[in-house]
Each structure stands twice: as C-alpha cells, then as structure tokens.
Design an enzyme around this catalytic site. Structure first.
Site, PDB file in Angstrom:
ATOM      1  N   ARG A 193       0.824  -1.207   0.000  1.00  0.00           N
ATOM      2  CA  ARG A 193       0.000   0.000   0.000  1.00  0.00           C
ATOM      3  C   ARG A 193       0.864   1.267   0.000  1.00  0.00           C
ATOM      4  NH1 ARG A 193      -2.006   0.995   4.293  1.00  0.00           N
ATOM      5  NH2 ARG A 193      -0.902  -0.550   5.557  1.00  0.00           N
ATOM      6  N   SER A 223       1.247  -7.787  11.232  1.00  0.00           N
ATOM      7  CA  SER A 223       1.920  -8.703  10.318  1.00  0.00           C
ATOM      8  C   SER A 223       3.062  -9.427  11.029  1.00  0.00           C
ATOM      9  CB  SER A 223       2.461  -7.934   9.117  1.00  0.00           C
ATOM     10  OG  SER A 223       3.120  -8.783   8.228  1.00  0.00           O
ATOM     11  N   LYS A 245      -8.432  -2.612   1.142  1.00  0.00           N
ATOM     12  CA  LYS A 245      -8.315  -1.815   2.349  1.00  0.00           C
ATOM     13  C   LYS A 245      -9.180  -0.558   2.303  1.00  0.00           C
ATOM     14  CE  LYS A 245      -5.697  -4.453   4.772  1.00  0.00           C
ATOM     15  NZ  LYS A 245      -6.325  -5.198   5.892  1.00  0.00           N
ATOM     16  N   ARG A 260       1.766 -11.987  -2.184  1.00  0.00           N
ATOM     17  CA  ARG A 260       0.441 -12.257  -1.616  1.00  0.00           C
ATOM     18  C   ARG A 260      -0.352 -13.223  -2.485  1.00  0.00           C
ATOM     19  NH1 ARG A 260      -1.481  -9.947   3.424  1.00  0.00           N
ATOM     20  NH2 ARG A 260       0.100  -8.413   4.004  1.00  0.00           N
ATOM     21  N   HIS A 274      -9.690  -5.376  12.774  1.00  0.00           N
ATOM     22  CA  HIS A 274      -8.631  -5.928  11.927  1.00  0.00           C
ATOM     23  C   HIS A 274      -8.147  -7.195  12.618  1.00  0.00           C
ATOM     24  CE1 HIS A 274      -4.467  -5.437   9.867  1.00  0.00           C
ATOM     25  NE2 HIS A 274      -5.299  -6.086   9.090  1.00  0.00           N
ATOM     26  N   ASP A 318      -8.988 -11.702   8.209  1.00  0.00           N
ATOM     27  CA  ASP A 318      -8.440 -10.343   8.227  1.00  0.00           C
ATOM     28  C   ASP A 318      -9.377  -9.247   8.736  1.00  0.00           C
ATOM     29  OD1 ASP A 318      -6.266  -8.624   7.776  1.00  0.00           O
ATOM     30  OD2 ASP A 318      -7.031  -8.037   5.822  1.00  0.00           O
ATOM     31  N   LYS A 372      -1.466 -14.180  12.975  1.00  0.00           N
ATOM     32  CA  LYS A 372      -2.920 -14.003  12.917  1.00  0.00           C
ATOM     33  C   LYS A 372      -3.584 -14.974  11.946  1.00  0.00           C
ATOM     34  CE  LYS A 372      -4.087  -9.983  11.330  1.00  0.00           C
ATOM     35  NZ  LYS A 372      -4.696 -10.089   9.989  1.00  0.00           N
ATOM     36  N   THR A 373      -3.036 -15.068  10.748  1.00  0.00           N
ATOM     37  CA  THR A 373      -3.617 -15.969   9.743  1.00  0.00           C
ATOM     38  C   THR A 373      -3.315 -17.430  10.080  1.00  0.00           C
ATOM     39  OG1 THR A 373      -3.481 -14.293   8.000  1.00  0.00           O
ATOM     40  CG2 THR A 373      -3.632 -16.581   7.303  1.00  0.00           C
TER      41      THR A 373
END
Length: 537
Positions: free
Chosen positions: A58, A237, A200, A322, A219, A256, A241-242
């Site tokens: 981003r 990151s 986003k 990604r 988030h 997410d 989390k994932t």
C-alpha cells in the site's frame, strides 16, 4: 441465463464512457481476459500469477480523505488520515472521469462489503485491469446472481493504474493517489497496480460507518470451536494471525477483517489475502493448498517462465508477495462467513525483546489498553552496530485503516467485552530466553503456542494457578499441562535476570510513552491498566 447487468448502470451515477463494459464476470472469464490482455500468466497448478510493478504494498503516504462538513469532526486527522480539500477532489474527480471515458475496456463488479445483511454496504468497483476485477470479486462478498439486476451502489471505487495525478492540481503528494470522499461516496485509486488498495479502502469505509450503528469493526481473524464459541485474533503482520486462526480443528470465519454486532461476528469479505513469502506445505498446509487451485491470484510470486513452477522462497519481486483466494478454498471455512459473538479475544504480539510471557489473561481495562497500544516488535535491521529490537505500536492493530479516533473503537471493544463476559488473552509468539538479537535465542515454539492457545479457547486454562506479572499487571499461568514451565516465566528463562529487568523496564517505558496520546480519552480504569516497572509498582 441470469442477467448480470444491473438496471441502474454507470450512467445513473453520472459516469459516461465509450468503453466496452464487462459486468460481473465470473472467475473463468476474468482469468481469460487477464491472460489475453497480458496482465498475468497461469502457473503449473492453475493460479493466476501477476506482477504489481513498482508498488508491492500500500502507498500509505498517498492516501487522503476529503476534509469537509461530513468529516471535519468525525475523522481522526493526523499521520494515518490526511486531509484533501474538496476543491482538489473536485479537480481529481473531473480528471479521473475524463480518463475513464477514454478507456476502451472496463470491468465492473457489484459486491457486498460485509457478510451480515443488516450491516453491509453495496460497493461497485470499476477497474481498468481484468485481474483487479477478479481480485476484488474474490476478496469481497459476492451477491447471488439473482440479486445483481436490482443492485444499487452505496459506494463506488474507480481503480485506474494508468492515471497519473498532478500534485499541484489535485492536492496530493505524487502521481499516485488514493482519495476517499465519504460525502460523495466515491473512492478514486490511481497510479498503482497494487490491488490491496481496493480491499483496504472497503475496510476503511466499514470502519467509518459501522461504529455509528454500535458495530465494532476489527482488523482480526476469527474462527469457531467445536463447542460453538467464536474467537477473534488481533495481530500485526508476522504475529501469526492468519496461521493460528487457520486451525483444522476449528471453523474459519475469516482471516483479516470482521465486525462484531449484537448477535454475530461476521466477515467483511468472502476471500482471504495471505502472505506467500516462504510459505510451506508443512507449516501452513491449508493456505499452501490454495496455491494449487484455479481461481487463486498470486501477486509478485516468482515463477519459472518455462515450467511455471512457483518459488515461494524467492523474495526478488517482493517480500510482501500475496495470494488472494475464495474463503471456501479453506476446507473448514464457515459457509455463512459468520459465527456467534466471541467467547475469547486474543491479541497476538511477536515480542522481540523477550519480555512478555507466552500467554497472559487480561481484564477488560487491560484489554482496551493493549488494543489501543497495538504492540509488536521486530528484529532490528542488519546495519552494523544495531543490536536491539524495534518496537512497533499500531493503534487498534490497524491504525492506517481506522478513520475515527482510536477511543471510539477502544470503547466499543470494552463495551462488547463487558456485555459478553469475554475472556481476553495476550499471546506472545515472539522470542523467549532473551532478546531476538542475542546469540542462540529462538522464537517461541509453535507447539507451545498452540497448546496454550487451545487451553485458553477450550476453557481449561481458566482452571490453572496464575501469578501477577510485576511489570504489566496481567495474570500469567504458573503451570500448564504439556508446556515446559520455564517458558511461562520469561524472567526465569533468561540467563541474566538483571538483564531481563533492565530490558523489561525499557519496554514498559516504550508502552507508557506511546499511550500518552490516549490518556485523556480513556477512563481511570484503563489508565491504571498501564504497565509499570516492578520498582515503581
């Protein structure tokens, strides 16, 4: 055959173009267009592989929100939310629509942001690239075919990578621009091929709208246990989390972005957007399997042009490579993209200072404190002489996507926790026994993290003995079956206790300094939840 062209097209929105419009194409047609147009290539096992060019993430410094009567008092203006004057946006919109009108081909997708019907928005996304259309169709919630004819857009996103902004005329920083106008319900993205800007932008949109309805936007990832209780996982990151939410023994709600309403945790999206760099079948089998599926979009993953085989360890194109894939590519995903209100809330951190315990139980006040802090740490760069970790504080575990003041989200979270009697946990997936930069120090064993997390989520951790951490004040288990006791007390795991105390004091000071910006916006209970060194307790 169902008509996928809505009754109210672009002309109803005041958008005029001579371009050939492709409305609501499905995956196979979009892949064909992307390949025919030279936008990407098929890998050996079926996914579409694309290169986003200059921007592989981003453009955070190029995002603006129009500052007008609607937003003046509702946006948290500052580093994350920079203002654009209405007259600059008007010039940008004029030039954007002129550029749109000259396109030969455009792709349009009508989609939902949010899986719970009572708390979603209709989003129309107009893209220059076919693969962008495929990406956003994969990431957002797809209407049923029968719903498309009557679709009406609440908000519209126009994404033109070929557009070049003029900083003097448009009030932006560079030729790249992401401009959000809440009053006109229009988002303009130009000068970047990175598709995550669209995703986003919808997240930021929902983060602005939902708090007014008492819904907590988050988030986070989320899943459901066999007993029916949901858990949400906050984390920046690299904290897991994932990975930790994609547990074969639990049902995945999403990886997410979610909302927490009175009666559900619901995914904002219909797909997942996972990091691919150094992905392995052993560590993340569910995610790895998606890279062998037609319909997955891989960004900046290195591929052999002859064999079309992928190399996930090669970061020459991007460290932030990604993969976007439909959530139903994960075998145990929720068909409804929703679950019951949470029983457990987990905040993940990768503490490179080696100070935090592998798990701690938080009071609601401590949970709000750590939510507003949004702490993690990373190993410092490789420059000569750099010997200490770097702390990162990202408010609400997602500051760049939070348009309102953090206290709005913090107070909503605190209310939700209290109302539901939610158990709150801080889980450290970082380093143990010393700072990450010390010789021989390794990250927390994933086996131990999973054992502690499972004990927290199934309720058994509530039955063990706890101690009070002298620096942070939260409760830390003394002994847990199947977990090496020395891991549970970071101070005991350090070879030099005095060095631990010194490092802990530094980390406490970092927390306190960072939280000063929020102190006047929270109640006394949250202020008292701040850490303090043992010597000043």
């Amino acid at each position: 055959m169902v008509d996928r062209v809505p009754a109210k097209g672009l002309e109803a929105q005041g958008i005029s173009t001579a371009a050939k419009l492709y409305w609501n194409l499905e995956t196979p047609a979009l892949v064909e267009h992307a390949i025919t147009r030279g936008e990407g290539m098929l890998a050996a096992d079926g996914p579409l592989v694309v290169n986003t060019g200059r921007y592989t993430g981003r453009s955070v410094q190029d995002k603006f929100i129009v500052r007008d009567a609607e937003t003046e008092s509702t946006i948290w203006w500052g580093k994350s939310n920079k203002g654009m004057a209405p007259e600059h946006f008007a010039a940008l919109k004029e030039d954007f629509l002129a550029a749109l009108g000259k396109q030969q081909t455009l792709f349009v997708q009508d989609l939902y942001g949010g899986s719970q019907p009572s708390h979603r928005v209709n989003v129309r996304v107009i893209t220059e690239f076919a693969w962008h259309s495929l990406f956003i169709r994969t990431l957002l919630v797809r209407p049923l075919p029968a719903e498309l004819a009557g679709f009406g857009a609440d908000y519209t996103i126009i994404d033109l990578p070929s557009f070049r902004a003029d900083p003097a005329r448009h009030g932006c920083r560079t030729e790249t621009v992401i401009a959000v106008n809440f009053t006109e319900k229009l988002i303009l993205i130009g000068g970047t091929q990175y598709a995550g800007e669209m995703k986003k932008s919808v997240f930021g949109l929902l983060n602005y709208l939902l708090p007014a309805d008492g819904v907590m936007p988050m988030h986070c990832s989320a899943n459901i246990g066999r007993e029916g209780g949901s858990a949400v996982f906050f984390g920046l990151s690299g904290t897991g989390k994932t990975t930790l939410s994609a547990d074969a023994s639990r049902t995945l709600i999403g990886d997410d972005e979610h909302g927490w309403s009175d009666d559900a945790v619901f995914n904002f999206e219909g797909g997942c957007y996972a990091k691919m760099i150094r992905l392995s079948a052993e560590a993340e089998p569910e995610i790895f399997a998606t890279t062998k599926r037609f319909g997955t979009v891989l960004e900046n993953v290195v591929m052999d042009p002859d064999t079309r085989r992928l190399d996930f360890d090669d970061a020459s194109l991007a460290e932030n490579s990604r993969g976007a894939y439909p959530i139903d590519f994960i075998p145990n995903a929720s068909a409804a993209n929703m679950g019951p209100v949470p029983r457990n809330l987990v905040m993940l951190t990768a503490d490179a200072f080696g100070v935090l315990p592998p798990i701690a139980k938080l009071t609601p006040e401590q949970a709000m404190y750590h939510f507003l802090s949004g702490y993690t740490a990373k190993v410092a760069g490789t420059e000569i002489g750099v010997t200490e970790p770097e702390a990162t504080f990202s408010t609400c575990f997602g500051a760049p996507f939070m348009p309102r003041h953090p206290s709005v989200y913090g107070n909503l979270l605190k209310e939700r926790i209290a109302k539901g009697g939610v158990d709150c946990w801080l889980v450290n997936t970082g380093w143990s026994g010393g700072m990450a930069t010390m010789p021989g120090i390794k990250r927390m064993p994933i086996k131990a993290t999973r054992a502690l997390l499972n004990a927290a989520l199934d309720g058994s951790l509530n039955q063990v003995e706890f101690r009070t951490d002298p620096n942070f004040g939260f409760q830390v288990p003394v002994a847990v079956p199947g977990v090496e006791p020395s891991i549970l007390d970071p101070r005991e795991s350090w070879a030099d206790s005095a060095a631990y105390d010194e490092t802990a004091a530094k980390l406490v000071d970092l927390f306190v300094d960072n939280f000063a910006q929020f102190a006047e916006h929270v109640d006394e209970g949250v202020r008292q939840a701040a850490p303090r060194t043992a010597a000043h307790a």
